[in-house]
Enzyme design. Structure first.
Site, short mmCIF file in Angstrom:
data_model
loop_
_atom_site.label_atom_id
_atom_site.label_comp_id
_atom_site.label_asym_id
_atom_site.label_seq_id
_atom_site.Cartn_x
_atom_site.Cartn_y
_atom_site.Cartn_z
N GLU B 47 0.77 -1.20 0.00
CA GLU B 47 -0.11 0.16 -0.01
C GLU B 47 1.05 1.33 0.01
O GLU B 47 1.62 1.41 1.02
CB GLU B 47 -0.80 0.10 1.18
N ASP B 58 -6.33 9.64 9.88
CA ASP B 58 -5.07 9.01 10.35
C ASP B 58 -4.29 9.59 11.67
O ASP B 58 -4.83 10.81 12.13
CB ASP B 58 -3.84 9.43 9.33
N TYR B 173 -10.77 -4.21 2.87
CA TYR B 173 -9.72 -4.00 4.07
C TYR B 173 -10.83 -3.83 5.11
O TYR B 173 -11.69 -3.01 5.24
CB TYR B 173 -9.24 -2.65 3.64
#
Lengths: 410, 262
Positions: B47, B58, B173
Site C-alpha cells: 500500500e 490518520d 480492507y
C-alpha cells in the site's frame, strides 16, 4: 405530493435543496470514512424525526426565547446610513444573543438533538472560539461533558474565549497538527468522532460537513432570516433590496439568506474574507480564489494548490479563517442566486472602528467585513434602497487583538 | 489484463498462507529505496500512501509522514513515478494506492485512473469516498483495470455490509477498530468473527489493519484473516531508523504473518 410522478427527482425551487443524497446541485454529499457512515445515516434519520416532532420544536422554541433571548431585534443604523450617504441600513442584531453571536442558535438545536438521541458526550471544533463557547454553554446547561478542539495558533490569539470555555466546564484541546487553525481543529474533531463513534455527538459549527449537517445547521440558523423578514415587513411594509452577511463557512449568511431565496427581488450578498487581498494569495475567499474539491465530508469550493493539497486560509478574523465554504453557498454561487464579494483585513479593521464610533455597537471582526461592502452597496442603491445586514457577533472578543493592531498597549 | 491482486491472493490461497500487506508513505525519506526493497522483505502487497495536507482518518504517525512528504515536494505525479520505477524490476507485487479524495478529484477521476494504470498500479483505497459517493470514481477505475478496495469497519452492520461489498474488488480492507490509523487494534476473537462475516458477504479475501504493530499481533490476526496490514509501525521505523530499520521490521512482521496457521 402529485400523483403525476416527475421523472426529474431534483427539487424545482432553489430553496428546496438538498436532494435525498444531501446534494445541493453537485455540491455537498457525504464524504466520510466508512466508520462514520452509520452515524451520519442515524443522525439524518433522527433529525428528520425531530423536525416533525412538535414537542422537540416547542422545547427548542422555549429555550430560544428564554435562554438565547430570541427574537433579536432589527435596528435602523441611522448614523451609518448618513455616513455612507445612500440606502437605509438595518442590522439584524444577532450579536445580542446569549454568548454574543448567532452560533448558539445552532448549538442549542444540535445539543437538544444529541440528548434526544441518547448521546452522552459533546465535541466541537472552533476557530475564533464563538462556536466553542456557544457549544460549551449549551452543554453546561444540559449537563453533558464537552470537548472543544481548537487550533494551537487560535488558542493563543483567542485566550479570553479559551478561559470562558474552561469556566463552562469544557475541555479545550489545542491542536498543533497541520498549521494549528480551524481546519486542523476540524480534522482532530473528526478523528475523535471516529474513535468515540458510539456515545459522542459532533456539534459542527457551520453549514459544512457531511449531509445532514449543512441542511441541519442552515435550518437551525434560518431563525435569523425568518425573524428578520417578518420584522422588516412589519416595520417597513416591504422586503429589503439586499440581505448581506459575512462568510467563513457561511452559517450566519445561510441562516439569513434561506428565508429570502424565493424572494427574487432580494439580492443575497455574501462577503468573504480577502485577508491581505485576493491577489496576494493570503486570504480566506474560497469562492473567489478556490476551486471545487472534497474536504471534511462535503464537496464544495476549496482553497487548494495545483496538486489538490489544501492551502491555509488567512484572515484577521479567526472566525473566517477556513479554506472552504458551505456547499449550499457553492450552489447558490453557481446558480447566480447569491453574489459573493470580499473585504480585506484593513477594511474590516476600519469598519470595526467606524461602527463602534457611530452606532455604539462594537461589531465582531467577522460582520465588520460585511459592513465594508454595505458601504459600497448603500451608494449603489441610493436613498430609496434598504439593506439588511446580519450583525452576527459582537466584538468584545476582538478588542485585545484590535488594540494590538492599532499599536495600543492595554 | 491480468490483475496482480487476484493472482497474488490466489497464490497465497494455494499455499494456504496469510498475506502480508506493507503500508508506506510515498515521499517520506528515501521512499523509492524502501518501495523497491519491500517484496524481498516479505511484503505480498504494497500500500503506497499518497500524502494529503488534511489526513483526518490518520493518527499521528501517518499524519507526520504525509506532512514530511509534502514538505519534501511529493505530488500525485511523484507517486505515479515511484510506482513506475518500481515496476521496472517487479511485475508481480501488487501496488495499492491509499489516500484522500481531494488530490484525486483535483486530477480528475479519469485522468487519475489512466495514469495509475500506466504506472502499474493495481488498486485504490480512498478513505473519504464511501460507497454512496463513489460511482464516478469506480467507473473510471473499472475502465482502467484498477480495483476499488472498500473499507469495512466494526460499525458496518449486516444491513450496511451489502452496500459496502457490492462493487468492491481485489480484497476488502477490514478496519479492526473504531479510530484512526495507528490506534490500538480490536479484540482478536471479534476480528475473527468480523472477517468471516465480510468474507462470506463479499466472496473476496479480507485484509485486516489499523493498530497492528508487533510480530505477535500480526501472527494473531493472520490466524484469522487472509492478510495483515501494517502501516504506522513501518512509517515510524522509516522515520526513526531509515530504510534499513523499516526493512528489518517488515521482515519480522512478514515472517510472523507467513508462519501463522490458519
Amino acid at each position: 405530493m402529485s400523483d403525476t410522478a416527475s421523472v426529474d427527482p431534483r427539487p424545482n425551487a432553489l430553496s428546496a435543496w438538498p436532494d435525498a443524497r444531501g446534494r445541493f446541485g453537485d455540491y455537498g454529499g457525504r464524504f466520510v470514512a466508512e466508520t462514520l457512515m452509520p452515524n451520519i445515516l442515524e443522525l439524518e434519520a433522527a433529525y428528520e424525526d425531530a423536525k416533525r416532532d412538535v414537542n422537540f420544536q416547542r422545547e427548542m422554541g422555549e429555550f430560544l426565547r428564554d435562554y438565547v433571548g430570541k427574537p433579536s431585534p432589527i435596528y435602523f443604523a441611522e448614523r451609518l446610513t448618513e455616513e455612507f450617504g445612500g440606502a437605509k441600513i438595518w442590522f439584524k442584531r444577532d450579536e445580542l444573543n446569549h454568548t454574543g453571536s448567532h452560533k448558539i442558535n445552532n448549538c442549542l438545536g444540535q445539543v437538544l438533538l444529541a440528548k434526544r438521541m441518547g448521546k452522552t458526550r459533546i465535541i466541537a471544533e472552533t476557530g475564533a472560539g464563538q462556536h466553542g463557547v456557544a457549544t460549551a454553554t449549551v452543554a453546561a446547561r444540559f449537563g453533558l461533558p464537552c470537548t472543544v478542539f481548537m487550533g494551537a495558533t487560535d488558542v493563543e490569539r483567542q485566550a479570553p474565549n479559551v478561559f470562558r470555555m474552561k469556566l463552562l466546564g469544557a475541555e479545550v484541546v489545542p491542536v498543533s497538527s497541520g498549521t494549528g487553525t480551524l481546519k486542523d481543529a476540524m480534522n482532530e474533531a473528526l478523528r475523535d468522532w471516529v474513535t468515540n463513534v458510539h456515545d459522542t455527538f459532533y456539534v459542527i459549527g457551520t453549514v459544512a460537513g457531511p449531509h445532514p449537517y449543512p441542511a441541519m445547521v442552515r435550518d437551525f440558523q434560518s431563525i435569523i432570516g425568518r425573524e428578520a423578514r417578518a420584522q422588516i415587513m412589519d416595520r417597513l411594509g416591504r422586503l429589503p433590496d439586499a440581505a448581506v452577511a459575512c462568510i467563513g463557512g457561511g452559517s450566519n449568511a445561510m441562516g439569513l439568506f434561506h428565508p429570502f431565496i424565493d424572494d427574487e427581488g432580494v439580492r443575497l450578498i455574501g462577503v468573504e474574507a480577502a485577508g491581505h487581498g485576493i491577489e496576494t494569495g493570503e486570504h480566506a475567499a474560497s469562492l473567489k480564489g478556490g476551486k471545487p474539491g472534497i474536504l471534511h465530508g462535503n464537496k464544495t469550493y476549496l482553497l487548494q494548490d495545483d496538486d489538490g493539497q489544501i492551502i491555509d486560509a488567512h484572515s484577521i478574523s479567526a472566525g473566517l479563517d477556513y479554506p472552504g465554504i458551505g456547499p449550499e453557498h457553492a450552489f447558490l454561487h453557481d446558480a447566480k442566486r447569491a453574489e459573493y464579494v470580499s473585504a480585506t483585513d484593513s477594511e474590516a479593521l476600519e469598519m470595526f472602528q467606524l461602527c463602534t464610533k457611530l452606532e455604539g455597537i462594537i461589531p465582531a471582526l467577522e460582520p465588520a467585513h460585511a459592513l465594508a461592502r454595505v458601504r459600497d452597496l448603500a451608494k449603489e442603491l441610493g436613498p430609496d434602497g434598504v439593506i439588511l445586514m446580519n450583525m452576527c457577533g459582537r466584538g468584545d472578543k476582538d478588542v485585545p487583538q484590535v488594540a494590538e493592531m492599532l499599536g495600543v498597549k492595554l | 489484463m491480468t490483475n496482480r491482486l487476484t493472482t497474488r491472493f490466489n497464490e497465497l490461497d494455494a499455499y494456504g498462507r496469510p498475506g502480508f500487506v506493507a503500508y508506506m508513505m510515498a515521499g517520506d525519506g528515501d521512499s523509492q529505496a524502501l518501495l523497491n526493497a519491500l517484496p524481498n522483505a516479505g511484503a505480498d502487497v504494497i500500500e503506497l500512501g499518497m500524502p494529503f495536507t488534511d489526513p483526518m482518518a490518520d493518527g499521528a504517525s501517518i499524519q507526520g509522514a504525509a506532512l514530511r512528504a509534502l514538505e519534501a515536494g511529493m505530488t500525485l505525479q511523484g507517486v505515479f513515478a515511484q510506482a513506475a520505477e518500481f515496476r521496472k524490476a517487479n511485475d508481480t507485487t501488487p501496488i495499492v494506492l491509499m489516500g484522500y479524495a481531494n488530490p484525486i478529484h483535483h486530477m480528475g477521476f479519469e485522468n487519475f485512473a489512466r495514469r495509475a494504470e500506466k504506472a502499474g498500479v493495481d488498486g485504490l483505497i480512498c478513505v473519504d469516498i464511501p460507497p454512496e459517493e463513489d460511482e464516478e470514481l469506480r467507473k473510471a477505475l473499472n475502465a482502467h483495470g484498477i480495483a476499488l478496495i472498500r473499507l469495512a469497519t466494526p460499525t458496518t452492520d449486516d444491513k450496511r455490509l451489502g452496500t459496502v461489498v457490492e462493487n468492491t474488488s481485489g480484497f476488502v480492507y477490514y478496519v479492526s477498530t473504531t479510530g484512526v490509523t495507528g490506534a490500538g487494534s480490536g479484540v482478536v476473537t471479534e476480528v475473527g468473527d468480523a472477517v468471516a462475516r465480510v468474507r462470506a458477504a463479499s466472496g473476496l479475501p479480507v485484509a485486516v489493519g489499523f493498530g497492528v504493530r508487533t510480530p505477535e499481533q500480526a501472527k494473531a490476526i493472520a490466524e484469522r484473516a487472509d492478510a495483515v496490514v501494517v502501516g504506522s509501525a513501518i512509517v515510524d521505523a522509516m522515520n526513526e531508523g531509515g530504510v534499513e530499520a523499516a526493512v528489518e521490521l517488515v521482515k519480522s512482521l512478514s515472517a510472523a504473518t507467513h508462519g501463522a496457521k490458519r
